[in-house]
Write an enzyme that holds these catalytic residues in place. Structure first.
Site, short mmCIF file in Angstrom:
data_model
loop_
_atom_site.label_atom_id
_atom_site.label_comp_id
_atom_site.label_asym_id
_atom_site.label_seq_id
_atom_site.Cartn_x
_atom_site.Cartn_y
_atom_site.Cartn_z
N LYS A 177 14.76 -10.98 7.52
CA LYS A 177 13.30 -10.87 7.47
C LYS A 177 12.94 -9.41 7.70
O LYS A 177 12.85 -8.94 8.83
CB LYS A 177 12.66 -11.76 8.55
CG LYS A 177 11.24 -12.27 8.19
CD LYS A 177 10.21 -11.19 7.95
CE LYS A 177 9.65 -10.66 9.24
NZ LYS A 177 8.52 -9.67 8.98
N ILE B 54 0.85 -1.19 0.00
CA ILE B 54 0.00 0.00 0.00
C ILE B 54 0.88 1.24 0.00
O ILE B 54 1.75 1.39 0.86
CB ILE B 54 -0.92 0.03 1.24
CG1 ILE B 54 -1.70 -1.29 1.39
CG2 ILE B 54 -1.86 1.23 1.18
CD1 ILE B 54 -2.63 -1.59 0.25
N GLU C 162 17.52 -3.88 19.51
CA GLU C 162 17.51 -2.42 19.41
C GLU C 162 16.03 -2.04 19.34
O GLU C 162 15.39 -2.25 18.32
CB GLU C 162 18.29 -1.97 18.18
CG GLU C 162 18.79 -0.53 18.26
CD GLU C 162 17.77 0.48 17.77
OE1 GLU C 162 17.00 1.00 18.62
OE2 GLU C 162 17.74 0.75 16.57
N ASP D 175 7.24 3.37 -0.68
CA ASP D 175 6.93 2.20 0.14
C ASP D 175 6.65 2.57 1.59
O ASP D 175 5.71 2.06 2.20
CB ASP D 175 8.09 1.20 0.07
CG ASP D 175 7.68 -0.21 0.49
OD1 ASP D 175 6.47 -0.48 0.55
OD2 ASP D 175 8.58 -1.03 0.73
N CYS E 214 13.07 5.40 16.28
CA CYS E 214 13.11 4.93 17.67
C CYS E 214 13.85 5.90 18.59
O CYS E 214 13.55 5.99 19.77
CB CYS E 214 13.76 3.55 17.73
SG CYS E 214 15.39 3.46 16.96
N GLU F 233 6.02 5.55 23.64
CA GLU F 233 6.53 5.87 22.31
C GLU F 233 5.37 6.01 21.33
O GLU F 233 4.55 5.11 21.18
CB GLU F 233 7.48 4.77 21.83
CG GLU F 233 8.13 5.05 20.49
CD GLU F 233 9.12 3.98 20.09
OE1 GLU F 233 10.18 4.33 19.55
OE2 GLU F 233 8.84 2.78 20.33
#
Length: 503
Positions: A185, A28, A260, A99, A294, A393
């Site tokens: 992955k 999408i 991480e 993307d 992050c 977060e």
């Protein structure tokens, strides 16, 4: 003009392969909400095949295995990957932008960093040849001792969607440099450029099985990889919740992991700053990568004496940020990655209002963009330390503001978090900056800036932000086993059982 999305399969043992179950996942475009292609969806069966391919590449007979090759040999492949990435930079940057929604200029910067990271670890691989054996001094002359660093084996690399190709490279490059073989992955929400990395590896002739790339959902592909008995190490970048699950799965096999994870990083602004420079670094530290980073310094601690003027500056800067399709020239804020992420961020904002915070700027969809997962750069004031928006977060373009009166109070507020990834301090008093640097309970500190990152320096955090480090020599160490070798060199018998007791 539409950009063609390459149709790819899984990359296993140097070849493209359809997933065993034939599933695919739609891609999408977050700017248009349109489906623009699809990616293969791996399952546990595909993971098994990829792990076996990686094991064969690691242990291949006839002296042709990846693990025993010289660092210089491996470096040639890493440099070839870097060169091909640079050659394809314009195409890869556009694919990245459509993307995950990253502004095109940001994406191009990332692709440069990808090539630079492969080049850096090529240098590291070459230097390994002279550093592989380290003599150790021991107190008995009858023994000689040395340490050898060897590749761990087959490693599983699970990476996020906010820096799709760059975060993958942070793990792939050192893993391959060390002599490990790998299964990557990437996140199912942004995998296009990682599949193009597979195509690059195929083009430059990387030996089969050295790098395998499986796209797919976390439960169907990531979980089987994390728990696979023939995967020797897992390196993960992503949310703290998923990191906890991966750590639990790896623990069943006493498998080493590097995590991480998330963050809620502070940026502390003292009264002696240049307001314009400090305002830009504050916004850059939070809104870079559409706020989806992050290490985002999303908790602003501002000295009370300059708070009104500084916040006014921030609002004016926000009003001039161009929000648009990431491919438009001058775009500085694109959409968040998905409808789910959009809903999550908007829920954080609405909860903040319900809890009594003030949405000083933003907090909604830009009026000129009816489609896409766009959120205005958002500044929230009147925040208390008990509010969700201050503690958790968000992973979106949301900045929380709180004032302080003393340096001690700033330190206490900065460290009052479950996370410990990054922190920034802005002040012209370098002695004060040094004190703050020592006081921050984090893995990364920025002084008079926020977010710059270099592949030569370690990256990682503490507390619920994870453990272990990416990048630099520390990143390479993730994939190496330290082996002690002790040799008895005396011509005399040991004599423990044959000599009389000396007691």
């Amino acid at each position: 003009m539409a950009i063609p999305i390459p149709t790819r399969q899984l990359f296993i043992d140097g070849e493209w392969r359809e997933p065993i179950k034939g599933k695919r996942i739609p891609i999408i475009n977050p700017s248009t909400e349109q489906t623009i292609g699809d990616i293969p969806a791996a399952t546990a069966e595909d993971v098994d095949i990829a792990v076996e391919a990686a094991r064969k590449a690691f242990f291949r007979n006839g002296g042709k295995d990846w693990s025993s090759a010289t660092g210089a040999h491996r470096a040639k492949y890493l440099r070839a990957i870097a060169a091909k990435i640079t050659e394809r930079k314009p195409e890869l940057a556009k694919l990245e932008a459509i993307d995950c929604g990253k502004p095109l200029e940001e994406a191009a910067w990332d692709i440069d960093d990808v090539a630079g990271c492969f080049e850096y670890f090529a240098d590291v691989a070459e230097n390994m040849d002279s550093k592989q054996v380290t003599p150790i001094s021991v107190p008995m002359e009858a023994f000689k001792c040395h340490v050898v660093k060897e590749p761990l084996g087959v490693v599983g690399l699970i990476t996020p969607w906010n820096y799709p190709l760059l975060m993958a490279t942070w793990k792939v490059a050192p893993a391959l440099a060390s002599g490990c073989t790998a299964i990557l992955k990437p996140s199912e929400m942004a995998s296009i450029t990682c599949l193009e990395l597979a195509n690059v590896c195929k083009d430059i002739g990387l030996p089969p099985g050295v790098l395998n790339i499986l796209t797919g959902l976390g439960p169907e592909a990531g979980a089987p990889l994390a728990s696979h008995p023939h995967v020797d190490k897992i390196a993960f970048t992503g949310s703290s919740a998923t990191g906890s699950k991966i750590m639990t799965a790896a623990a069943q096999l006493v498998k080493p992991v590097t995590l991480e994870l998330g963050g809620k990083s502070p940026i502390v602004v003292f009264e002696d700053v240049d307001l314009d420079k400090a305002a830009e670094w504050t916004l850059f530290g939070c809104f870079w990568t559409n706020g989806q980073i992050c290490s985002a310094t999303s908790r602003l601690l501002i000295h009370e004496s300059i708070a009104p003027a500084f916040v006014e500056k921030l609002v004016k800067w926000c009003e001039n940020i161009k929000i648009s399709d990431p491919l438009e020239e001058g775009c500085r804020l694109g959409p968040v990655v998905s409808s789910g992420q959009y809903d999550k961020v908007m829920k954080f904002i609405s909860t903040a209002k319900e809890e009594g915070a003030t949405i000083l700027h933003g907090g909604a969809r830009p009026q000129h963009l009816e489609k896409g997962f766009f959120i205005q750069p958002t500044i929230i004031t009147d925040v208390t330390t008990s509010m969700q928006i201050w503690k958790e977060e968000v992973f979106g373009p949301v900045l929380c503001v709180k004032t302080f009166s003393t340096e001690e109070e700033a330190v206490e507020l900065a460290n009052d978090t479950q996370y410990g990834l990054g922190a920034a301090v802005l002040s012209q008093d370098l002695a004060r900056c040094e004190r703050m640097t020592k006081a921050f309970q984090v893995g990364i500190v920025w002084v008079n800036c926020s977010q710059p990152c270099f592949c030569q320096a370690p990256w990682g955090g503490k507390k619920r932000s994870g453990f272990g480090r990416d990048l630099g020599e520390w990143g390479l160490d993730n994939y190496l086993n330290v082996k002690q070798v002790t040799t008895y060199v005396s011509n005399d018998a040991w004599g423990w059982y044959t000599a009389p007791s000396k007691m």
